[in-house]
Scaffold this active site. Structure first.
Site, mmCIF file in Angstrom:
data_model
loop_
_atom_site.group_PDB
_atom_site.id
_atom_site.type_symbol
_atom_site.label_atom_id
_atom_site.label_comp_id
_atom_site.label_asym_id
_atom_site.label_seq_id
_atom_site.Cartn_x
_atom_site.Cartn_y
_atom_site.Cartn_z
ATOM 1 N N GLU A 69 0.782 -1.196 -0.185
ATOM 2 C CA GLU A 69 0.096 -0.048 -0.113
ATOM 3 C C GLU A 69 0.842 1.305 0.040
ATOM 4 O OE1 GLU A 69 -0.996 -2.573 1.882
ATOM 5 O OE2 GLU A 69 -2.879 -3.251 1.377
ATOM 6 N N HIS A 88 -10.962 -3.757 9.798
ATOM 7 C CA HIS A 88 -11.613 -3.770 8.504
ATOM 8 C C HIS A 88 -12.832 -2.731 8.605
ATOM 9 C CE1 HIS A 88 -8.780 -6.590 6.875
ATOM 10 N NE2 HIS A 88 -9.217 -6.477 5.684
#
Lengths: 340, 325
Positions: free
Chosen positions: B60, B129
């Site tokens: 990322e 998440h």
């Protein structure tokens, strides 16, 4: 004992020396001397309080920036770390505006908003001094992606220190550059210390970095970073390969900073013998000596260059000193690009 | 008007921008062959090719940073994160690089990029998440931050975001990818920094954004049953914040309820409520009611997750207890 490959390299470098024009060689020397004098002026003005914040000097490493950047053209991008004055000057950034930036003045490259660690000149595709260690790797990948996508023919040179190789972004970007065949030359300035931590304490795998890069299927080599002609030659080989075949390359320059990490560094972590050993390889001393002994230049010409550079640096200090501070209204400018 | 679900509206904006601007490209994890974790980019690889629809490694920090570099060199990348929680891995690149580049270069460098990311709780993805870090990212100067609550706004805001010359965080409520809504046939854009009065009312202003708007719908139904006329305000943009629209509404209703679906502590409504009381205290008839998620890591179990999530019942209860008693 030198290996056959090393002998061959030496021979190449010798040939290179003779193939360079005198003006090119003098310019390499002039740039190195300019950086050295610039850094000395920075140190002096730091103690006077004119330059504040953190100040990381490039003294000792000049041959790396000058030799490598001399191989680039105006389509190529440069990103680097926070020890960025040398790369900026080697790229031809205006000396006055660079000094003014360190003084925090409105005439500075970034109008005094960046400082020593954040030098930028987008017109010269000099995309920063980056002060979070290893943050410049992904940026280099993106700039290279743009070169590739737009087929500009440009490449990206990404300078970094040995300390940054323990960041995830180093490994991630080597991987990405390899799988996307990005036109990047990774130039490691291995000066043996990440701040006060020697590489033998913080790195698994020994003191040579280039050997580990084959994992990423990237061609890599090592060069004496104190020898400006050797750096130039090695860079040229790598750059030519990238331009011709695409994909990244990696060059490790063995170098050394003669001064502390920053001006706040007491250097308790290394012995003075080690510093002295490297100082004997000072490119600012050795290269002009060689130029004179090889009959390329005489002492008078050398003195003239030195004198001109010293004047240039003094002018930059005068320019920075006499420049205005940015207006208060600048505080809220340059945060967003405004659009209709 | 045509009916669309949220993911189709987002995809429409992406597709249009790819067609209209050769500098637009999309990067992210499994956005190409796989079609995207939430199927937003499904089919784009086939249509536009791997040069423009770029599957990235699971890195990322590096692919966000690569987006920034590409933008700084004149491209207009749209980077997709599988979850806004993954922005943490690339936080340095978003904040220090995308947010600061322009300022610390004295205005020399622009970063025209969009970072799209699913956000929020409610789908039982557990602690890592389910978070809503648009509330953190909205604090960063140099970055815009928007979050649509319906397909029409998603399309209009994403069109504007991609055309903008600054970094934009485009947070997409994960709960709402399948939600339906009417979308105008004619081309339109929605400016960044413009809140939306979803429904006019006179008695009380209730504001939120993203998934919080669904809670307000339920609250409104219950208030209507009691003949209370609520003005419903969708922020749409967390940076910049449309204080003008908020001001006009407060001057009309004199009562404010602010709902966050992220944790209450440090949520964007904490900032808003603080600023609103600084600016408009004289116009308020009572305390501002602020409701957010519980200040706990998001649990997996559905009942526990519901307990952490701000429900319409909690909102109604507070409204009656503190504002309408």
């Amino acid at each position: 004992m030198a290996t056959l490959k090393e002998e061959k390299n030496k021979k190449n470098i010798k040939n290179q020396k003779s193939s360079l024009e005198k003006t090119e060689m003098l310019d390499l020397y002039r740039q190195m001397f300019l950086i050295r004098q610039f850094e000395l002026a920075c140190a002096e003005n730091y103690t006077k309080g004119n330059v504040r914040g953190f100040l990381h000097l490039y003294i000792g490493q000049e041959a790396t920036a000058v030799g490598s950047i001399s191989c680039l053209n105006n389509k190529d991008y440069i990103v680097t770390h926070y020890r960025d004055h040398g790369h900026a000057l080697a790229r031809g950034l205006d000396v006055n505006r660079t000094m003014a930036e360190l003084f925090g003045k409105k005439t500075g490259l970034s109008k005094g908003k960046g400082g020593s660690m954040h030098l930028f000149d987008s017109a010269r595709k000099f995309m920063g001094g980056h002060a979070i260690v290893g943050a410049q790797f992904p940026l280099a990948a993106g700039l290279a992606l743009a070169c590739q996508y737009k087929e500009t023919g440009g490449i990206v040179v990404c300078f970094f220190g040995d300390g940054s190789t323990n960041q995830g972004t180093y490994h991630e970007t080597l991987n990405l550059a390899s799988i996307w065949k990005l036109p990047i030359l990774f130039i490691l300035e291995n000066n043996k210390y990440g701040m006060g931590s020697s590489i033998d304490k913080v790195r698994a795998g020994g003191e040579d970095f280039y050997t580990g890069v084959s994992t990423y299927d990237i061609p890599a080599s090592q060069v004496n970073g104190m020898d400006v002609l050797a750096v130039k030659e090695a860079t040229k080989l790598a750059v030519d390969k990238i331009r011709k075949e695409g994909g990244p390359s990696y060059l490790e320059c063995k170098t050394f900073r003669f001064v502390g990490h920053s001006l706040a560094d007491g250097q308790k972590y290394r012995k003075s013998e080690e510093v002295k050993f490297w100082e004997r390889q000072d490119p600012i001393e050795k290269f002009p000596k060689w130029l004179i002994s090889a009959g390329i230049i005489n002492q008078k010409e050398l003195d003239e260059i030195n004198q001109k550079v010293k004047e240039e640096i003094q002018n930059s200090v005068d320019f920075a000193t006499s420049s205005e501070n940015p207006e208060k209204s600048e505080l809220n400018e340059d945060i967003y690009e405004m659009q209709d | 008007m045509s009916e669309m679900i949220m993911r189709e509206a987002i995809k429409k904006a992406l597709e249009e921008s790819l067609e209209n601007d050769p500098n637009v490209l999309i990067m992210g994890e499994d956005i190409g062959e796989y079609g995207g974790a939430y199927a937003v980019t499904d089919g784009l690889l086939k249509k536009f090719g791997s040069n423009r629809i770029k599957d990235t490694p699971i890195s990322e920090a590096t692919f966000i940073g690569a987006g920034i570099g590409a933008a700084a060199a004149g491209l207009r990348p749209v980077v997709e994160l599988m979850s806004i929680s993954f922005s943490l891995v690339g936080f340095d690149q978003i904040v220090n690089m995308a947010g600061n580049l322009r300022y610390m270069s004295g205005g020399q460098i622009s970063v025209p990029m969009v970072i799209r990311a699913p956000t929020g709780a409610g789908v039982q993805l557990g602690a890592t998440h389910s978070q809503s870090f648009e509330t953190w990212l909205a604090e960063v100067p140099g970055i815009y931050c928007v979050c649509p609550s319906n397909p029409k706004d998603a399309l209009g805001l994403l069109r504007t975001s991609i055309k903008n010359n600054n970094p934009v965080i485009f947070a997409e409520p994960a709960l709402l990818y399948g939600s339906k809504g009417e979308v105008p046939e004619d081309y339109y854009e929605i400016p960044l920094g413009s809140a939306n009065i979803v429904k006019e009312g006179n008695d009380i202003t209730i504001m939120s954004y993203g998934a919080g708007m669904s809670i307000i719908e339920e609250v409104n139904q219950k208030l209507e049953e009691s003949n209370i006329s609520a003005e419903i305000l969708d922020l749409r943009s967390l940076n910049p914040i449309d204080y003008k629209t908020i001001e006009e509404s407060i001057k009309k209703t004199n009562k404010l309820v602010a709902i966050d679906t992220s944790r209450k502590n440090g949520g964007i409504m904490a900032e808003l409520v603080s600023t609103i009381q600084e600016k408009f205290l004289d116009w308020l008839d009572g305390p501002i009611i602020r409701i957010g998620a519980e200040d706990v890591p998001w649990p997996y179990n559905k009942d526990l997750e519901n307990a952490a999530y701000p429900s319409s019942n909690k909102v109604i209860e507070k409204i009656y207890k503190q504002l309408l008693n």
